[in-house]
Scaffold this active site. Structure first.
Site, PDB file in Angstrom:
ATOM      1  N   CYS A   1      61.999   3.751  -5.532  1.00  0.00           N
ATOM      2  CA  CYS A   1      62.152   2.260  -5.065  1.00  0.00           C
ATOM      3  C   CYS A   1      61.378   1.669  -5.969  1.00  0.00           C
ATOM      4  CB  CYS A   1      61.360   2.041  -3.608  1.00  0.00           C
ATOM      5  SG  CYS A   1      61.846   0.530  -2.942  1.00  0.00           S
TER       6      CYS A   1
ATOM      7  N   GLY B   1      63.857  -7.109  -1.572  1.00  0.00           N
ATOM      8  CA  GLY B   1      64.445  -6.248  -2.150  1.00  0.00           C
ATOM      9  C   GLY B   1      64.269  -4.872  -1.149  1.00  0.00           C
ATOM     10  N   CYS B   2      64.477  -3.716  -1.820  1.00  0.00           N
ATOM     11  CA  CYS B   2      64.122  -2.370  -1.111  1.00  0.00           C
ATOM     12  C   CYS B   2      62.837  -2.542  -0.261  1.00  0.00           C
ATOM     13  CB  CYS B   2      64.340  -1.328  -1.960  1.00  0.00           C
ATOM     14  SG  CYS B   2      63.471   0.156  -1.414  1.00  0.00           S
ATOM     15  N   PHE B   3      62.870  -2.251   0.846  1.00  0.00           N
ATOM     16  CA  PHE B   3      61.359  -2.642   1.673  1.00  0.00           C
ATOM     17  C   PHE B   3      60.462  -1.370   1.566  1.00  0.00           C
ATOM     18  CE2 PHE B   3      63.697  -1.812   5.851  1.00  0.00           C
ATOM     19  CZ  PHE B   3      64.107  -0.474   5.539  1.00  0.00           C
TER      20      PHE B   3
END
Length: 213
Positions: free
Chosen positions: A202, A55-57
């Site tokens: 995040c 997903g979001c890094f």
């Protein structure tokens, strides 16, 4: 971290993907702001590389740099078609790349199996082309292996974790597991983002299902 359209959930082929460029269009920081080691580098002798997309890094890089035995991490783009993409291009869904974390680690301290456990436990691998509210192919679950041994171990771990996910009421794991063909570093402002921006957004999307060996 991006806007969603139906095309972003479909992987492009070579004809429909953005063409990219022969060289990277931006710089990457030289040193890891937390670990102090080089970012854009090959692993030291005896060390290994693993590449994961959860997903979001931003948050996922922090998850891995906190593990003892991890020597350096970076965020980038992999698993797709477009060479040397920019973040804006990846967000269109027309590069085929996922947001990924590249982990350089000392296998005498932390094993690939240990990293796989962190991978499975820190996202929902059943969500297809999204993680939570982050929707699009760049957020898909993916493991990009750097050896035949990693490939076999990743596949075995997926099958093992599927049993535990099924028992917990979750559906089929959608994680893609394949050899790494190319890794493209993300822009400098993405590297160690949550160290530079400790209040950055995040979220993790862990299921709470433990990976039990």
């Amino acid at each position: 971290m991006g806007f969603f359209s139906s095309s972003k959930s479909e992987l492009p082929d070579a004809d429909s993907a953005l063409k990219g460029r022969p060289a990277r269009a931006f710089s990457v920081g030289s040193r890891h702001l937390v670990l102090g080691n080089p970012i854009e580098t090959e692993p030291p002798a005896g060390f290994e590389v693993a590449v994961f997309g959860l997903g979001c890094f931003w948050g996922e890089e922090k998850t891995f740099w906190e593990i003892p035995g991890v020597w350096s991490t970076s965020v980038g783009y992999a698993g797709g078609v477009t060479p040397n993409p920019t973040y804006e291009e990846v967000c269109t869904g027309r590069t085929g790349h996922a947001e990924v974390v590249r982990v350089i680690f000392d296998p005498s301290v932390v094993t690939f199996h240990d990293l796989l456990q962190t991978f499975w436990e820190n996202h929902d691998p059943t969500q297809g082309m999204r993680q939570g509210n982050d929707r699009g192919s760049q957020y898909r679950s993916i493991i990009l292996t750097t050896s035949a041994e990693q490939q076999a171990e990743a596949e075995k771990s997926r099958d093992h974790y599927q049993q535990q996910m099924t028992a917990a009421g979750y559906g089929q794991i959608t994680t893609s597991i394949k050899p790494l063909e190319a890794y493209y570093y993300a822009e400098d402002y993405h590297q160690q983002y949550l160290f530079k921006n400790p209040y950055g957004y995040c979220p993790l999307h862990a299921t709470g299902v433990s990976y039990q060996a």
